[in-house]
Write an enzyme that holds these catalytic residues in place. Structure first.
Site, short mmCIF file in Angstrom:
data_model
loop_
_atom_site.label_atom_id
_atom_site.label_comp_id
_atom_site.label_asym_id
_atom_site.label_seq_id
_atom_site.Cartn_x
_atom_site.Cartn_y
_atom_site.Cartn_z
N ASN A 1 24.58 -29.70 27.40
CA ASN A 1 23.40 -29.00 27.95
C ASN A 1 22.46 -30.02 28.56
O ASN A 1 21.56 -30.55 27.90
CB ASN A 1 22.71 -28.19 26.86
CG ASN A 1 23.54 -27.01 26.43
OD1 ASN A 1 23.60 -26.00 27.13
ND2 ASN A 1 24.24 -27.16 25.31
N GLU A 2 22.71 -30.30 29.82
CA GLU A 2 21.93 -31.30 30.53
C GLU A 2 20.54 -30.75 30.87
O GLU A 2 20.36 -29.53 30.96
CB GLU A 2 22.64 -31.68 31.84
CG GLU A 2 24.05 -32.23 31.66
CD GLU A 2 24.08 -33.66 31.14
OE1 GLU A 2 23.07 -34.14 30.58
OE2 GLU A 2 25.14 -34.30 31.27
N PRO A 3 19.56 -31.65 31.08
CA PRO A 3 18.27 -31.18 31.57
C PRO A 3 18.45 -30.61 32.98
O PRO A 3 19.23 -31.20 33.72
CB PRO A 3 17.41 -32.45 31.60
CG PRO A 3 18.34 -33.60 31.46
CD PRO A 3 19.61 -33.10 30.87
#
Ligand code: GLP
Length: 257
Positions: free
Chosen positions: A154-156
């Protein structure tokens, strides 16, 4: 806890000591569930951070009779485009580092698929969510943290409500993975990951971080403001989440000064 810390944090002298403590907590969940005749549902992680935890669980299985016959696992993520026999796939990693060495039934193991056709991704991801729910939800989720602040992949900027889905990998994440892939060009550009919302539903969460390379992101996650710039900060709001780190990963925290 120092007053600037927004997270429950345990600091161990090194990765080995912290990993044994984490493995003991996982074993306790398995034993408690077993004693009630129930299945323990574990969310598992890849990367270098959990390696010593898995080694300790294997040792407990071999030497202490810890059985995984009544355990179901759901892994966080998988690179998109990698087949199971690719030695960089998370399927390969999990079998090589854990599943092949314990007594877990093969049908109890779930790792996101990385090879479905693009037009099947959405329905596959919905199916993964349903499978976790049908198993009774995650009793426990093990996490590492990426230097981009990601949990799972879950990347920014990931949404706190996000579900299992396809994401594009952050440049920091791809750079960090480049040596293992023999160069940046070989690193996949996307992945399938459980969402932040999926992770958040776990009854208990442990996030591990070892080494000085994680000190900056640990400081931002533990002392920083909750924001989608650092998806791991969402864990500040989880009712039962602990960070287990070594001294080096804790070295930039206010309490270490
Ligand atoms: C990958 C995984 C993450 C993991 C992160 C950190 O990006 N998808 O789940 O937490 O790497 O890896 P490491 O533990 O090797 O530092």
């Amino acid at each position: 806890m120092s007053n600037v810390e927004k997270m429950k944090l345990e600091i161990y002298p090194d990765q080995a000591a912290g990993s044994v403590a984490v493995a003991q907590q996982i074993a306790q969940i398995i034993r408690e569930k077993n004693a009630k005749g129930e299945t323990a549902v574990l969310g598992l992680a890849t990367g270098s951070s959990p390696l010593k935890v898995y080694a300790e669980l294997i040792r407990m299985c071999r030497e202490e009779g810890l059985s995984f016959k009544n355990v179901k696992t759901f892994n966080l993520d998988e690179y998109y485009g990698l087949t199971q026999d690719n030695d960089q796939s998370y399927w390969y990693f999990m079998h090589h580092n854990l599943f092949d060495h314990i007594d877990i039934p093969a049908e109890n193991v779930n790792v996101p698929c990385g090879t479905m056709a693009m037009n099947e991704v959405e329905s596959w991801c919905e199916g993964y969510e349903k499978k976790i729910e049908a198993a009774g939800g995650l009793d426990f989720q093990l996490l590492g943290i990426g230097r981009s602040g990601h949990i799972g992949f879950n990347e920014p900027p990931s949404d706190p409500q996000s579900k299992t889905r396809m994401i594009h990998l952050h440049q920091i994440t791809r750079n960090d993975a480049a040596p293992a892939f023999g160069g940046l060009d070989n690193v996949p550009t996307s992945a399938i990951t459980m969402g932040v919302g999926t992770i958040f539903k776990a009854k208990k969460i442990i996030l591990m971080a070892w080494g000085a390379s994680k000190a900056d992101i640990i400081k931002r996650t533990v002392e920083g403001v909750m924001s989608d710039d650092v998806p791991a900060t969402y864990l500040q709001a989880h009712p039962n989440c602990t960070f287990v780190v070594d001294k080096a990963a804790a070295s930039l925290l206010e309490r270490s000064k």
